[in-house]
Design a protein around this motif. Sequence first.
Motif, PDB file in Angstrom:
ATOM      1  N   GLU A 503       0.755  -1.174   0.079  1.00 40.65           N
ATOM      2  CA  GLU A 503      -0.174   0.124  -0.283  1.00 40.65           C
ATOM      3  C   GLU A 503       0.921   1.232   0.014  1.00 40.65           C
ATOM      4  N   LEU A 504       0.433   2.564  -0.920  1.00 40.82           N
ATOM      5  CA  LEU A 504       1.084   3.556  -0.928  1.00 40.82           C
ATOM      6  C   LEU A 504       0.961   4.440   0.400  1.00 40.82           C
ATOM      7  N   ALA A 505       1.834   5.054   0.889  1.00 38.48           N
ATOM      8  CA  ALA A 505       1.743   6.067   1.938  1.00 38.48           C
ATOM      9  C   ALA A 505       0.542   6.958   1.553  1.00 38.48           C
ATOM     10  N   PRO A 506      -0.165   7.473   2.243  1.00 42.24           N
ATOM     11  CA  PRO A 506      -1.361   8.533   2.002  1.00 42.24           C
ATOM     12  C   PRO A 506      -0.405   9.836   1.523  1.00 42.24           C
ATOM     13  N   GLU A 507       0.405  10.255   2.119  1.00 43.15           N
ATOM     14  CA  GLU A 507       1.001  11.359   1.601  1.00 43.15           C
ATOM     15  C   GLU A 507       1.650  11.238   0.215  1.00 43.15           C
ATOM     16  N   THR A 508       2.297  10.237  -0.130  1.00 43.69           N
ATOM     17  CA  THR A 508       2.733   9.914  -1.554  1.00 43.69           C
ATOM     18  C   THR A 508       1.646  10.082  -2.434  1.00 43.69           C
ATOM     19  N   VAL A 509       0.292   9.371  -2.170  1.00 44.39           N
ATOM     20  CA  VAL A 509      -0.661   9.362  -2.882  1.00 44.39           C
ATOM     21  C   VAL A 509      -1.241  11.078  -3.320  1.00 44.39           C
ATOM     22  N   ALA A 510      -1.354  11.706  -2.305  1.00 45.64           N
ATOM     23  CA  ALA A 510      -1.693  12.962  -2.335  1.00 45.64           C
ATOM     24  C   ALA A 510      -0.795  14.023  -3.040  1.00 45.64           C
ATOM     25  N   ALA A 511       0.409  13.862  -2.690  1.00 45.14           N
ATOM     26  CA  ALA A 511       1.351  14.488  -3.354  1.00 45.14           C
ATOM     27  C   ALA A 511       1.404  14.295  -5.110  1.00 45.14           C
ATOM     28  N   LEU A 512       1.376  13.059  -5.378  1.00 44.83           N
ATOM     29  CA  LEU A 512       1.419  12.647  -6.734  1.00 44.83           C
ATOM     30  C   LEU A 512      -0.117  12.947  -7.523  1.00 44.83           C
ATOM     31  N   THR A 513      -1.083  12.867  -6.768  1.00 47.46           N
ATOM     32  CA  THR A 513      -2.353  13.070  -7.567  1.00 47.46           C
ATOM     33  C   THR A 513      -2.659  14.517  -7.606  1.00 47.46           C
ATOM     34  N   ALA A 514      -1.866  15.351  -6.393  1.00 48.00           N
ATOM     35  CA  ALA A 514      -2.226  17.050  -6.613  1.00 48.00           C
ATOM     36  C   ALA A 514      -1.406  17.414  -7.880  1.00 48.00           C
ATOM     37  N   VAL A 515      -0.460  16.706  -8.238  1.00 47.47           N
ATOM     38  CA  VAL A 515       0.312  17.064  -9.616  1.00 47.47           C
ATOM     39  C   VAL A 515      -0.588  16.740 -10.822  1.00 47.47           C
ATOM     40  N   LEU A 516      -1.184  15.718 -10.893  1.00 51.87           N
ATOM     41  CA  LEU A 516      -1.974  15.310 -12.043  1.00 51.87           C
ATOM     42  C   LEU A 516      -3.216  15.958 -12.141  1.00 51.87           C
ATOM     43  N   THR A 517      -4.126  16.119 -11.080  1.00 52.72           N
ATOM     44  CA  THR A 517      -4.967  16.710 -11.091  1.00 52.72           C
ATOM     45  C   THR A 517      -4.930  18.426 -11.404  1.00 52.72           C
ATOM     46  N   GLY A 518      -3.899  18.932 -10.695  1.00 54.42           N
ATOM     47  CA  GLY A 518      -3.369  20.240 -11.001  1.00 54.42           C
ATOM     48  C   GLY A 518      -3.137  20.349 -12.650  1.00 54.42           C
ATOM     49  N   GLU A 519      -2.439  19.339 -13.319  1.00 55.70           N
ATOM     50  CA  GLU A 519      -2.307  19.339 -14.650  1.00 55.70           C
ATOM     51  C   GLU A 519      -3.482  19.464 -15.372  1.00 55.70           C
ATOM     52  N   MET A 520      -4.390  18.696 -15.037  1.00 55.23           N
ATOM     53  CA  MET A 520      -5.662  18.736 -15.664  1.00 55.23           C
ATOM     54  C   MET A 520      -6.853  19.977 -15.589  1.00 55.23           C
TER      55      MET A 520
END
Length: 882
Positions: A503-520
């Motif tokens: 399982e990925l750490a929640p802070e890792t998921v949050a950081a990476l998803t923020a980059v991708l949603t920010g791009e969209m």
Amino acid sequence: MDRMAELLLRQRLVTPDLLVPAAEREAPVPGRAGRGRSSRRSRPLAAVADGVVALEADLLQLGHVLSAPLRARLAELDAGDLGQAGRALVSALSAQLGGLVVHTPLFRRFPESVPADTVEVYVRRVFSVLLQRPEQPCVLCGEAAAVHPVSPCAHLVCRACWDGADYSACPICHRRIDPGDPFLRPADDVYAPAVGWHGRVPETLTLLGLCADPAAWARDLLGPLLSRQAAPRAEDREIVAEIVDRFWPESAGWLPERIPARETRAVVLATAVRHGDLALLTRHADTATDVLRLLHALMGGDPGLRARLPRRTNLSRPVRRALLAALDRQALPYLIEDLHRYAAQWRHMAEVLHPYEFHRRHPDAALAFAVLRGTPLRKGTPMADVLLERAAAHGDLLSFDGVRLRARTFAGRFEAALRTDPREALALLSRRPGELLRRTADLARRLPAADLAEALRAAAPHVSPAVLIATLGQLRTPPGGTRMFLPRGGAARIWAEPDVREELAPETVAALTAVLTGEMLRRAAALPSVETALLDEELSDLLAPEAERSASASLVRLPRGSVRPLPRGERIRLFLHWAEPAGHRVDLDLSVAVFDARWEFAGLCDYTNLRLGANAAVHSGDLTSAPEPQGASEFVDLDVAALRATGGRYVVPVVFSYNDVPFDDLVRGFAGFMDDPGGLFDPLAVRQRFDLTGPAKILVPLVADLWSRTMRWVDLNVSAFAGIHDVYEHEGRLARLGAAAEDAYGLGERVTLWEVACWHAAARAREVVVRHRDGAVSRHARRPGEDAAAFASRLGARRVAACGPDAGTTEADLAVVLRDDVRVSEGAQVYALHPAHLDPAVIRSLDAADLVGMLAPRRGDPAGDKWAGDKWFVHPEACVGQ
């Protein structure tokens, strides 16, 4: 019907000129304006008026009405052309719904045999509709409201846009209205069966609009299709090919500077090559795989490179030279890599290209084929000396063992780096943005989140929205469920396995998803702004499309994995129709497998068991051949309550090719389902219809959950090998497939159309109106200083905010809804899963792929320009990452 007319009709648009076959048109009579068909001009105008009314009656029986401009245009046709147009239109609409035969109009020799009082027939049908379903679309404003029939012609308008006070004629046909009352009242016998009705009365009427300028419409439709980065559906490729070919060479000027989707690009290039234009190769063929896709398209094969190899056809010498020149322009490392990626196809095509014939003019192309084919090179021969000299300049890539050249590929370097140093692997992938995004979930378990987020921030502006969406889903879905791996298409094996990853750490998921949603959100903000956006909260049941190249052409275009309610009736009728090619017997079987809540087999209904329980499921009987012209049809009736009583929960319909013939070999084939049909086949009861295509021999369209009365659209072509195919043989596989689909799509946190709509609305709109599941309507205004990310987060929370009484009546400039029973401004962008009410001629209709495709990266984007890669290190196909 003309192919272009069929494309128009898919968009609910009609042009009478295209409905009349060109061969039927005669030269104009000199000195006479118009089309000049003198032998038919003697027909009284009254007959044409009666013919239009008769056509309206036939269309009403198929659930369609004419818009005012379309009706006026049809009334201008002479009797002969009107007859041609009417027959073609009725037949085409019937076929769209799955009509098994060409439906004969109500009056067989229409318009010559039209009776004297056609108005009575039409009026009766109008009242039959209104008394059961008064909420119908006004043909003037499109609003779904309580409409009223104008007296005496019975055209449907609402009081909001016309009340008869200032205009003394019908606003649709301009016939004088009744001076006593502008609206008809039902007669005493109106409850009697309407004349000519077969089956049910339509629940809602679909508005057909007029396409006054087919070329302009074609250009507007072609633009979004060419701008999408995701691989297109087969039906979208057909649309692109038809438009480009029909309007060539004018359509050559409609092409953008760059066509992102490479399969679409291949279709366009194949059309250009057939018309003798080889110049577009320089502009649009920037990888070797582009050339391979083009070769497949030229030979009638699949530009997606998924199906069996096409039969080779000879190419002219100029075309061969142009294709080899396109290959020779590629950087040699990527040319060799591309040829090895599709080694079997390139060996197949080498027999047509003859690359060694031009080894001096195009030495890199010849060298790449020599490496691929393992061609012996003996020093001292002319070709060997040329190729070995070129190979010596790439000693880090090529090695020579004295006989043959061998290459070291990028994939090998990356896998070696991943085993020893993940940071080096990340550095390699940073040159290939699409590959980096695909491997993000794996790399997130090997690398610090900050390093990976920085790499994603640089790569994301170059990647297609479909890949960004897929990556978001992978990151947000926790392990513990099922991982399901779908093939690129065709009939390859579908693989599912338990997700046992760390399982990925929640802070890792949050950081990476923020980059991708920010791009969209950044991409959405670059689109034209709108004042008001209208969204349906139920869009959260529809998944955002990721890869649609293998999706079936269907009446309702549902992205794979989406959930919709089952039809309301207690009886659902599945249908299957096919026709076999001459000289080949094809035996298709419509079957149903039933499973309990634990996915244990609970029963079946197919050719071996025509009744399940008493009448829980009933099969119409097994047909083992389908010769033309009649073909063959099979039906299965499902009683939802009775199936639940047998202990069943999940129902899996399947289409089997019993004698192992791929669907591609059929003359025609389609299936679907109806809701409480009024006859054997009732077009008005059809809720879904989809084509049988591709090399597959087993199709699972959906998985129905009887407990929740929902269905999940899966549209899966299942692998099969030579043999007899039926439920008994595949019972276990169907259970695993259904359970895996429910688990993978139901438990995963994938991106939905609701989230995509929120990105658009939050980045583009000043205010957003949301229609909630419970019927409430709320308005959300952008706060001072609020950025798109904060606004999107507030919309995603789905809280019902306070709103004024007019929240649901505001005209929207962007609407993303399930049904288009909304008020929109002229020219508004509208996505509706079930379009019917709005005039397609005055809005811009979108589908799910358009909503995603609008978020594609664009050239000249400042964020993209900050990242520049040398062509020798950045593979063009690795950027968008199809």
